[in-house]
Design an enzyme around this catalytic site. Structure first.
Site, PDB file in Angstrom:
ATOM      1  N   HIS A 132      -5.535 -12.454  81.191  1.00  0.00           N
ATOM      2  CA  HIS A 132      -3.988 -12.729  80.498  1.00  0.00           C
ATOM      3  C   HIS A 132      -3.383 -11.965  79.665  1.00  0.00           C
ATOM      4  O   HIS A 132      -3.976 -11.101  79.455  1.00  0.00           O
ATOM      5  CB  HIS A 132      -5.071 -14.716  79.899  1.00  0.00           C
ATOM      6  N   ASP A 209     -11.883 -12.971  74.922  1.00  0.00           N
ATOM      7  CA  ASP A 209     -10.755 -13.291  75.094  1.00  0.00           C
ATOM      8  C   ASP A 209     -11.234 -15.575  75.911  1.00  0.00           C
ATOM      9  O   ASP A 209     -11.403 -15.171  76.855  1.00  0.00           O
ATOM     10  CB  ASP A 209      -9.556 -13.115  75.923  1.00  0.00           C
ATOM     11  N   GLN A 212     -10.306 -20.538  77.843  1.00  0.00           N
ATOM     12  CA  GLN A 212     -10.748 -20.703  79.258  1.00  0.00           C
ATOM     13  C   GLN A 212     -11.908 -21.200  78.778  1.00  0.00           C
ATOM     14  O   GLN A 212     -12.469 -22.168  79.507  1.00  0.00           O
ATOM     15  CB  GLN A 212      -9.936 -20.906  80.287  1.00  0.00           C
ATOM     16  N   LYS A 235      -6.381 -25.595  73.633  1.00  0.00           N
ATOM     17  CA  LYS A 235      -6.976 -25.656  75.699  1.00  0.00           C
ATOM     18  C   LYS A 235      -7.992 -26.397  75.378  1.00  0.00           C
ATOM     19  O   LYS A 235      -8.588 -27.177  76.048  1.00  0.00           O
ATOM     20  CB  LYS A 235      -6.923 -24.223  76.042  1.00  0.00           C
ATOM     21  N   CYS A 373       0.827 -16.405  83.269  1.00  0.00           N
ATOM     22  CA  CYS A 373       0.829 -14.962  82.251  1.00  0.00           C
ATOM     23  C   CYS A 373      -0.878 -13.995  83.059  1.00  0.00           C
ATOM     24  O   CYS A 373      -1.480 -13.825  81.865  1.00  0.00           O
ATOM     25  CB  CYS A 373       0.524 -15.228  81.034  1.00  0.00           C
TER      26      CYS A 373
HETATM   27  N1  PLP Z   1      -5.909 -15.942  77.823  1.00  0.00           N
HETATM   28  C1  PLP Z   1      -6.016 -16.893  78.451  1.00  0.00           C
HETATM   29  C2  PLP Z   1      -7.155 -16.657  79.429  1.00  0.00           C
HETATM   30  C3  PLP Z   1      -5.504 -18.156  78.345  1.00  0.00           C
HETATM   31  O1  PLP Z   1      -5.222 -18.806  79.461  1.00  0.00           O
HETATM   32  C4  PLP Z   1      -4.454 -18.379  77.293  1.00  0.00           C
HETATM   33  C5  PLP Z   1      -3.009 -19.294  77.895  1.00  0.00           C
HETATM   34  O2  PLP Z   1      -3.106 -19.872  79.211  1.00  0.00           O
HETATM   35  C6  PLP Z   1      -4.394 -17.183  75.959  1.00  0.00           C
HETATM   36  C7  PLP Z   1      -5.217 -16.425  76.279  1.00  0.00           C
HETATM   37  C8  PLP Z   1      -3.202 -17.789  75.362  1.00  0.00           C
HETATM   38  O3  PLP Z   1      -3.541 -18.538  74.567  1.00  0.00           O
HETATM   39  P1  PLP Z   1      -2.327 -19.326  73.790  1.00  0.00           P
HETATM   40  O4  PLP Z   1      -1.128 -19.180  74.227  1.00  0.00           O
HETATM   41  O5  PLP Z   1      -2.423 -20.862  72.862  1.00  0.00           O
HETATM   42  O6  PLP Z   1      -2.401 -18.417  72.457  1.00  0.00           O
END
Ligand code: PLP
Length: 415
Positions: A132, A209, A212, A235, A373
Protein backbone atom coordinates in the site's frame (compact mmCIF):
# COMPACT_ATOMS: atom_id res chain seq x y z
CA UNK A 1 -1.73 -13.83 10.92
CA UNK A 2 -0.87 -16.94 12.71
CA UNK A 3 -4.21 -18.69 12.63
CA UNK A 4 -5.41 -18.78 9.05
CA UNK A 5 -6.31 -22.29 7.89
CA UNK A 6 -5.12 -23.57 4.51
CA UNK A 7 -8.41 -25.10 3.34
CA UNK A 8 -10.39 -22.43 1.57
CA UNK A 9 -13.17 -24.40 -0.10
CA UNK A 10 -15.20 -25.84 2.76
CA UNK A 11 -18.85 -24.78 2.94
CA UNK A 12 -19.35 -21.36 4.46
CA UNK A 13 -21.56 -21.34 7.53
CA UNK A 14 -22.76 -17.86 8.37
CA UNK A 15 -21.42 -16.43 11.62
CA UNK A 16 -24.85 -14.91 12.07
CA UNK A 17 -23.63 -11.52 13.30
CA UNK A 18 -25.34 -9.24 10.78
CA UNK A 19 -27.86 -8.11 13.37
CA UNK A 20 -24.99 -6.59 15.37
CA UNK A 21 -24.17 -4.07 12.61
CA UNK A 22 -26.79 -1.35 12.22
CA UNK A 23 -25.30 0.12 9.03
CA UNK A 24 -25.95 -3.15 7.20
CA UNK A 25 -29.70 -2.82 7.71
CA UNK A 26 -30.58 -0.24 5.12
CA UNK A 27 -31.59 -0.06 1.50
CA UNK A 28 -29.32 1.46 -1.13
CA UNK A 29 -30.97 2.31 -4.43
CA UNK A 30 -34.04 0.36 -3.37
CA UNK A 31 -32.18 -2.86 -2.54
CA UNK A 32 -30.89 -4.19 0.80
CA UNK A 33 -27.27 -3.13 1.19
CA UNK A 34 -24.55 -5.69 0.52
CA UNK A 35 -21.32 -4.32 1.94
CA UNK A 36 -18.19 -5.74 0.31
CA UNK A 37 -15.77 -2.91 1.04
CA UNK A 38 -14.48 -3.79 4.49
CA UNK A 39 -10.83 -3.70 3.39
CA UNK A 40 -11.28 0.06 2.93
CA UNK A 41 -13.23 0.53 6.16
CA UNK A 42 -15.24 -1.99 8.13
CA UNK A 43 -18.68 -1.33 9.61
CA UNK A 44 -18.99 -1.00 13.38
CA UNK A 45 -21.09 -3.22 15.61
CA UNK A 46 -23.63 -1.64 17.96
CA UNK A 47 -21.42 -2.45 20.97
CA UNK A 48 -18.70 -0.18 19.58
CA UNK A 49 -21.15 2.62 18.83
CA UNK A 50 -22.64 2.24 22.33
CA UNK A 51 -19.25 2.23 24.06
CA UNK A 52 -18.29 5.48 22.33
CA UNK A 53 -21.65 7.03 23.07
CA UNK A 54 -21.55 5.97 26.74
CA UNK A 55 -18.08 7.39 27.14
CA UNK A 56 -19.03 10.66 25.42
CA UNK A 57 -22.25 10.95 27.44
CA UNK A 58 -20.84 10.18 30.90
CA UNK A 59 -17.07 9.95 31.19
CA UNK A 60 -15.47 12.40 28.82
CA UNK A 61 -12.67 14.68 29.99
CA UNK A 62 -9.03 15.06 29.02
CA UNK A 63 -6.72 12.22 30.06
CA UNK A 64 -3.67 11.97 32.31
CA UNK A 65 -3.43 15.44 33.83
CA UNK A 66 -6.66 15.94 35.72
CA UNK A 67 -7.36 15.23 39.37
CA UNK A 68 -11.13 15.33 39.02
CA UNK A 69 -13.33 12.28 38.71
CA UNK A 70 -14.17 12.55 35.04
CA UNK A 71 -10.50 12.89 34.11
CA UNK A 72 -9.76 9.77 36.15
CA UNK A 73 -12.55 7.92 34.41
CA UNK A 74 -11.35 9.04 30.97
CA UNK A 75 -7.77 8.05 31.82
CA UNK A 76 -8.90 4.65 33.08
CA UNK A 77 -10.94 4.04 29.95
CA UNK A 78 -8.09 5.11 27.65
CA UNK A 79 -5.42 3.12 29.47
CA UNK A 80 -7.57 0.04 29.83
CA UNK A 81 -8.06 0.20 26.04
CA UNK A 82 -4.28 0.06 25.72
CA UNK A 83 -4.14 -3.00 27.93
CA UNK A 84 -6.95 -4.64 25.96
CA UNK A 85 -5.07 -4.10 22.71
CA UNK A 86 -1.76 -5.21 24.25
CA UNK A 87 -3.32 -8.55 25.16
CA UNK A 88 -5.04 -8.85 21.75
CA UNK A 89 -1.72 -8.75 19.88
CA UNK A 90 0.33 -10.35 22.68
CA UNK A 91 2.71 -7.42 23.16
CA UNK A 92 4.97 -7.89 26.17
CA UNK A 93 4.17 -4.62 27.89
CA UNK A 94 2.05 -1.48 27.74
CA UNK A 95 5.19 0.47 26.78
CA UNK A 96 5.14 -1.34 23.45
CA UNK A 97 1.65 -0.17 22.45
CA UNK A 98 1.69 3.35 20.99
CA UNK A 99 -1.62 4.88 20.00
CA UNK A 100 -1.66 6.74 16.68
CA UNK A 101 -4.19 7.95 14.10
CA UNK A 102 -3.80 4.83 12.00
CA UNK A 103 -1.42 2.59 10.07
CA UNK A 104 -0.22 5.51 7.98
CA UNK A 105 0.85 7.53 10.99
CA UNK A 106 2.41 4.47 12.64
CA UNK A 107 4.61 3.80 9.60
CA UNK A 108 5.59 7.47 9.23
CA UNK A 109 6.56 7.47 12.90
CA UNK A 110 8.93 4.54 12.39
CA UNK A 111 10.34 6.00 9.15
CA UNK A 112 11.14 9.33 10.78
CA UNK A 113 11.98 8.36 14.31
CA UNK A 114 13.60 4.94 13.89
CA UNK A 115 14.98 4.84 10.36
CA UNK A 116 15.96 8.44 9.65
CA UNK A 117 18.56 8.85 12.41
CA UNK A 118 20.14 5.50 11.50
CA UNK A 119 20.32 5.86 7.71
CA UNK A 120 23.29 7.05 5.70
CA UNK A 121 23.83 7.39 1.95
CA UNK A 122 24.07 3.98 0.31
CA UNK A 123 21.96 2.19 2.91
CA UNK A 124 18.93 0.32 1.63
CA UNK A 125 15.33 -0.04 2.66
CA UNK A 126 13.49 -3.01 1.20
CA UNK A 127 9.75 -2.95 0.49
CA UNK A 128 7.71 -5.27 -1.71
CA UNK A 129 5.94 -4.57 -4.99
CA UNK A 130 2.56 -5.29 -3.39
CA UNK A 131 2.68 -2.58 -0.70
CA UNK A 132 0.00 0.00 0.00
CA UNK A 133 1.23 3.55 -0.61
CA UNK A 134 1.36 3.98 3.20
CA UNK A 135 4.22 1.48 3.23
CA UNK A 136 6.03 3.02 0.25
CA UNK A 137 5.88 6.80 0.40
CA UNK A 138 7.15 7.26 4.00
CA UNK A 139 10.23 5.24 2.98
CA UNK A 140 10.68 7.25 -0.21
CA UNK A 141 10.59 10.42 1.90
CA UNK A 142 13.18 9.14 4.35
CA UNK A 143 15.38 7.95 1.47
CA UNK A 144 15.21 11.46 0.03
CA UNK A 145 16.21 12.89 3.41
CA UNK A 146 19.16 10.57 3.98
CA UNK A 147 20.50 9.39 0.62
CA UNK A 148 19.36 5.84 1.31
CA UNK A 149 17.96 3.76 -1.55
CA UNK A 150 14.59 2.01 -1.82
CA UNK A 151 14.78 -1.55 -3.13
CA UNK A 152 11.66 -3.40 -4.26
CA UNK A 153 11.08 -7.14 -3.88
CA UNK A 154 9.27 -8.47 -6.95
CA UNK A 155 5.99 -10.41 -7.03
CA UNK A 156 4.81 -13.08 -9.45
CA UNK A 157 1.75 -13.27 -11.69
CA UNK A 158 -0.32 -14.77 -8.86
CA UNK A 159 0.58 -11.82 -6.65
CA UNK A 160 2.98 -13.74 -4.42
CA UNK A 161 6.19 -12.40 -3.01
CA UNK A 162 9.39 -13.68 -4.64
CA UNK A 163 11.01 -15.05 -1.50
CA UNK A 164 14.20 -16.06 -3.27
CA UNK A 165 14.68 -12.53 -4.53
CA UNK A 166 14.02 -11.22 -1.03
CA UNK A 167 16.64 -13.59 0.34
CA UNK A 168 19.17 -12.22 -2.17
CA UNK A 169 18.21 -8.61 -1.49
CA UNK A 170 18.64 -8.80 2.28
CA UNK A 171 22.37 -8.11 2.33
CA UNK A 172 24.50 -5.99 4.63
CA UNK A 173 23.46 -2.76 2.91
CA UNK A 174 19.87 -3.20 4.10
CA UNK A 175 18.94 -1.12 7.14
CA UNK A 176 15.21 -1.91 7.23
CA UNK A 177 12.62 -4.23 5.74
CA UNK A 178 9.03 -2.94 5.53
CA UNK A 179 6.49 -5.52 4.43
CA UNK A 180 2.73 -5.95 4.40
CA UNK A 181 1.11 -8.80 6.31
CA UNK A 182 -1.81 -9.02 3.87
CA UNK A 183 -2.00 -7.12 0.58
CA UNK A 184 -5.09 -4.93 0.40
CA UNK A 185 -5.16 -5.08 -3.41
CA UNK A 186 -4.40 -8.78 -3.88
CA UNK A 187 -5.28 -10.47 -0.60
CA UNK A 188 -1.91 -12.24 -0.49
CA UNK A 189 -0.83 -13.33 2.99
CA UNK A 190 2.92 -13.02 3.37
CA UNK A 191 4.81 -15.54 5.55
CA UNK A 192 5.78 -12.92 8.09
CA UNK A 193 7.33 -15.20 10.73
CA UNK A 194 9.68 -16.76 8.13
CA UNK A 195 10.52 -13.36 6.68
CA UNK A 196 11.32 -11.95 10.14
CA UNK A 197 13.59 -14.93 10.85
CA UNK A 198 15.43 -14.38 7.57
CA UNK A 199 15.87 -10.65 8.23
CA UNK A 200 16.93 -11.10 11.83
CA UNK A 201 19.63 -13.62 10.88
CA UNK A 202 21.14 -10.59 9.14
CA UNK A 203 20.30 -8.10 11.91
CA UNK A 204 17.77 -6.30 9.74
CA UNK A 205 14.80 -4.81 11.62
CA UNK A 206 11.34 -5.52 10.22
CA UNK A 207 8.25 -3.34 10.16
CA UNK A 208 5.01 -5.13 9.29
CA UNK A 209 2.09 -3.21 7.80
CA UNK A 210 -0.70 -5.10 9.54
CA UNK A 211 -3.64 -2.96 8.37
CA UNK A 212 -5.22 -5.96 6.62
CA UNK A 213 -3.83 -8.59 8.97
CA UNK A 214 -5.46 -7.79 12.29
CA UNK A 215 -9.14 -7.93 11.17
CA UNK A 216 -8.93 -11.40 9.66
CA UNK A 217 -7.04 -13.70 12.01
CA UNK A 218 -5.30 -13.74 15.36
CA UNK A 219 -2.07 -11.76 15.32
CA UNK A 220 0.61 -12.52 17.88
CA UNK A 221 3.49 -10.09 17.51
CA UNK A 222 5.76 -12.23 19.70
CA UNK A 223 5.19 -15.32 17.53
CA UNK A 224 5.62 -13.30 14.33
CA UNK A 225 8.89 -11.94 15.68
CA UNK A 226 8.56 -8.52 14.05
CA UNK A 227 10.12 -5.35 15.43
CA UNK A 228 7.21 -3.06 14.54
CA UNK A 229 3.60 -3.86 13.64
CA UNK A 230 1.26 -1.10 12.43
CA UNK A 231 -2.53 -1.29 12.16
CA UNK A 232 -5.73 0.78 12.00
CA UNK A 233 -8.84 0.69 14.20
CA UNK A 234 -11.34 1.36 11.42
CA UNK A 235 -10.41 -1.79 9.52
CA UNK A 236 -11.11 -3.92 12.59
CA UNK A 237 -14.63 -2.64 13.30
CA UNK A 238 -13.50 0.26 15.49
CA UNK A 239 -13.68 4.03 14.98
CA UNK A 240 -11.71 5.98 12.36
CA UNK A 241 -8.76 8.03 13.56
CA UNK A 242 -7.43 5.24 15.76
CA UNK A 243 -4.35 3.19 15.08
CA UNK A 244 -1.61 1.31 16.84
CA UNK A 245 2.11 1.01 16.53
CA UNK A 246 3.51 -2.01 18.27
CA UNK A 247 7.28 -1.68 18.72
CA UNK A 248 9.87 -3.62 20.65
CA UNK A 249 10.49 -1.73 23.87
CA UNK A 250 14.28 -1.53 23.46
CA UNK A 251 13.87 0.02 20.01
CA UNK A 252 11.16 2.48 21.04
CA UNK A 253 13.23 3.45 24.07
CA UNK A 254 16.11 4.46 21.79
CA UNK A 255 13.99 6.49 19.37
CA UNK A 256 13.51 10.25 19.59
CA UNK A 257 9.93 11.60 19.75
CA UNK A 258 8.07 11.90 16.46
CA UNK A 259 6.06 14.98 17.45
CA UNK A 260 6.47 17.45 20.32
CA UNK A 261 3.77 18.90 22.54
CA UNK A 262 1.73 18.18 25.62
CA UNK A 263 1.67 14.74 27.26
CA UNK A 264 4.92 13.57 25.66
CA UNK A 265 7.04 15.41 28.25
CA UNK A 266 7.98 15.05 31.92
CA UNK A 267 9.47 18.52 32.24
CA UNK A 268 9.78 21.47 29.88
CA UNK A 269 12.40 24.17 30.44
CA UNK A 270 13.88 26.60 27.97
CA UNK A 271 17.29 25.09 28.64
CA UNK A 272 16.12 21.54 27.91
CA UNK A 273 13.07 19.29 27.94
CA UNK A 274 12.76 15.83 29.46
CA UNK A 275 10.59 13.48 27.45
CA UNK A 276 7.95 11.26 28.95
CA UNK A 277 8.34 7.51 29.35
CA UNK A 278 6.99 5.00 26.86
CA UNK A 279 4.53 4.93 25.24
CA UNK A 280 3.61 8.57 26.01
CA UNK A 281 6.82 9.87 24.44
CA UNK A 282 5.12 9.16 21.10
CA UNK A 283 1.66 10.48 21.96
CA UNK A 284 1.90 14.27 21.76
CA UNK A 285 -1.33 16.21 22.30
CA UNK A 286 -4.83 15.15 23.27
CA UNK A 287 -5.50 11.71 21.83
CA UNK A 288 -8.66 10.28 20.28
CA UNK A 289 -9.93 9.08 23.66
CA UNK A 290 -13.42 8.03 22.62
CA UNK A 291 -11.98 6.35 19.54
CA UNK A 292 -9.79 4.07 21.61
CA UNK A 293 -12.67 3.31 23.97
CA UNK A 294 -14.52 2.17 20.84
CA UNK A 295 -11.52 0.20 19.62
CA UNK A 296 -11.32 -1.68 22.92
CA UNK A 297 -15.00 -2.56 22.52
CA UNK A 298 -14.25 -3.79 18.99
CA UNK A 299 -11.49 -6.02 20.36
CA UNK A 300 -13.88 -7.43 22.99
CA UNK A 301 -16.41 -8.07 20.26
CA UNK A 302 -13.92 -9.86 17.99
CA UNK A 303 -12.63 -12.01 20.82
CA UNK A 304 -16.14 -13.01 21.85
CA UNK A 305 -16.72 -14.36 18.35
CA UNK A 306 -13.20 -15.77 18.15
CA UNK A 307 -10.53 -14.85 15.62
CA UNK A 308 -10.10 -18.47 14.53
CA UNK A 309 -13.81 -18.77 13.75
CA UNK A 310 -13.71 -15.49 11.86
CA UNK A 311 -10.69 -16.65 9.83
CA UNK A 312 -12.35 -19.98 8.98
CA UNK A 313 -15.60 -18.32 7.95
CA UNK A 314 -13.87 -15.77 5.74
CA UNK A 315 -11.63 -18.39 4.12
CA UNK A 316 -14.62 -20.50 3.19
CA UNK A 317 -16.51 -17.50 1.81
CA UNK A 318 -13.45 -16.29 -0.10
CA UNK A 319 -13.21 -19.69 -1.78
CA UNK A 320 -16.83 -19.42 -2.90
CA UNK A 321 -16.47 -15.80 -4.03
CA UNK A 322 -13.31 -16.53 -6.01
CA UNK A 323 -14.84 -19.55 -7.75
CA UNK A 324 -18.08 -17.74 -8.65
CA UNK A 325 -16.23 -14.68 -9.96
CA UNK A 326 -13.79 -16.81 -11.93
CA UNK A 327 -16.69 -18.63 -13.62
CA UNK A 328 -18.05 -15.42 -15.17
CA UNK A 329 -16.93 -15.13 -18.81
CA UNK A 330 -14.73 -12.07 -19.32
CA UNK A 331 -13.69 -11.77 -15.69
CA UNK A 332 -9.96 -11.87 -14.93
CA UNK A 333 -9.02 -12.45 -11.31
CA UNK A 334 -6.15 -10.29 -10.04
CA UNK A 335 -4.46 -11.89 -7.05
CA UNK A 336 -4.61 -15.67 -6.95
CA UNK A 337 -1.95 -16.45 -4.36
CA UNK A 338 -1.97 -19.82 -2.60
CA UNK A 339 -2.43 -18.09 0.76
CA UNK A 340 -4.99 -15.34 0.72
CA UNK A 341 -7.33 -13.45 2.99
CA UNK A 342 -10.71 -11.88 2.38
CA UNK A 343 -10.02 -9.86 -0.76
CA UNK A 344 -10.66 -10.60 -4.41
CA UNK A 345 -9.71 -8.09 -7.07
CA UNK A 346 -10.86 -8.53 -10.65
CA UNK A 347 -11.25 -6.80 -13.97
CA UNK A 348 -13.94 -7.33 -16.58
CA UNK A 349 -13.06 -7.35 -20.27
CA UNK A 350 -13.90 -4.05 -21.99
CA UNK A 351 -15.54 -2.49 -18.92
CA UNK A 352 -13.77 0.08 -16.77
CA UNK A 353 -13.68 -0.87 -13.08
CA UNK A 354 -15.41 2.40 -12.12
CA UNK A 355 -18.35 1.52 -14.39
CA UNK A 356 -18.57 -1.88 -12.72
CA UNK A 357 -18.55 -0.24 -9.29
CA UNK A 358 -21.23 2.27 -10.22
CA UNK A 359 -23.49 -0.33 -11.83
CA UNK A 360 -23.36 -2.77 -8.95
CA UNK A 361 -23.95 0.09 -6.50
CA UNK A 362 -27.17 0.81 -8.38
CA UNK A 363 -28.19 -2.67 -7.27
CA UNK A 364 -27.23 -2.05 -3.65
CA UNK A 365 -23.83 -3.75 -3.73
CA UNK A 366 -20.84 -1.79 -2.40
CA UNK A 367 -17.44 -2.75 -3.78
CA UNK A 368 -14.33 -0.62 -4.25
CA UNK A 369 -12.82 0.25 -7.60
CA UNK A 370 -9.58 1.95 -8.58
CA UNK A 371 -5.94 1.54 -7.63
CA UNK A 372 -6.63 0.80 -3.93
CA UNK A 373 -3.63 2.96 -2.96
CA UNK A 374 -1.42 0.31 -4.50
CA UNK A 375 -0.51 1.83 -7.89
CA UNK A 376 2.61 -0.35 -8.32
CA UNK A 377 0.35 -3.42 -8.17
CA UNK A 378 -1.80 -1.97 -10.95
CA UNK A 379 1.37 -1.22 -12.95
CA UNK A 380 2.57 -4.79 -12.50
CA UNK A 381 -0.71 -6.27 -13.74
CA UNK A 382 -0.98 -3.58 -16.43
CA UNK A 383 -4.49 -2.50 -15.48
CA UNK A 384 -5.79 1.03 -14.74
CA UNK A 385 -7.43 -0.28 -11.60
CA UNK A 386 -9.48 -3.21 -10.42
CA UNK A 387 -12.86 -3.89 -8.89
CA UNK A 388 -12.37 -5.36 -5.43
CA UNK A 389 -14.78 -7.26 -3.23
CA UNK A 390 -13.56 -7.58 0.33
CA UNK A 391 -15.17 -9.77 2.95
CA UNK A 392 -15.60 -9.49 6.68
CA UNK A 393 -17.18 -11.54 9.43
CA UNK A 394 -20.67 -10.18 8.66
CA UNK A 395 -20.73 -11.29 5.01
CA UNK A 396 -22.39 -14.51 3.89
CA UNK A 397 -23.19 -16.48 0.75
CA UNK A 398 -26.22 -14.35 0.03
CA UNK A 399 -23.85 -11.38 -0.35
CA UNK A 400 -21.80 -13.33 -2.87
CA UNK A 401 -24.99 -14.28 -4.76
CA UNK A 402 -26.05 -10.64 -4.86
CA UNK A 403 -22.65 -9.50 -6.15
CA UNK A 404 -22.62 -12.14 -8.88
CA UNK A 405 -26.17 -11.27 -9.96
CA UNK A 406 -25.35 -7.55 -9.99
CA UNK A 407 -22.20 -8.20 -12.02
CA UNK A 408 -24.06 -10.40 -14.52
CA UNK A 409 -26.53 -7.62 -15.03
CA UNK A 410 -23.82 -4.96 -15.37
CA UNK A 411 -21.93 -7.04 -17.93
CA UNK A 412 -25.11 -7.66 -19.95
CA UNK A 413 -25.65 -3.89 -20.18
CA UNK A 414 -22.35 -3.63 -22.05
CA UNK A 415 -23.10 -6.44 -24.53
N1 PLP B 1 -1.75 -0.51 4.62
C1 PLP B 1 -2.69 -1.28 4.07
C2 PLP B 1 -2.34 -2.67 3.62
C3 PLP B 1 -3.97 -0.79 3.92
O1 PLP B 1 -4.92 -1.56 3.36
C4 PLP B 1 -4.26 0.53 4.35
C5 PLP B 1 -5.61 1.09 4.13
O2 PLP B 1 -6.28 0.75 3.19
C6 PLP B 1 -3.25 1.28 4.94
C7 PLP B 1 -2.00 0.73 5.07
C8 PLP B 1 -3.50 2.66 5.45
O3 PLP B 1 -4.36 2.63 6.52
P1 PLP B 1 -4.93 3.98 7.15
O4 PLP B 1 -5.49 4.78 6.02
O5 PLP B 1 -5.97 3.53 8.12
O6 PLP B 1 -3.78 4.68 7.81
Amino acid sequence: MNSLPDTPFEASASLDVRADFPALHQEINGRPLVYLDSAASAQQPQVVIDAVSRYQSHDHANVHRGVHTLSHRATDAYESARNRIRAFINAASLSEVVFTKGTTESINLVAQSFARPRLKPGDRIVVSHMEHHANIVPWQIVCGQTGAELVVTPIDERGQLDLEALDRQLDDRVAMLAIGHVSNALGTINPIADICRLAHERDIPVLVDGAQGVPHGSVDVAALGCDFYAFSGHKMFGPTGTGVLYGREALLEDMPPYQGGGDMILEVRFDGTVYNELPYKFEAGTPNISGFVGLAAAVDYLETIGMQRIARHEQALLGILTKRLGDIPGVRLIGTAAHKASVQSFVVEDIHPHDIGTLVDQQGVAIRTGHHCAMPVMQYFDVPGTARASLALYNDENDVDRLIAALDRAIRMFQ
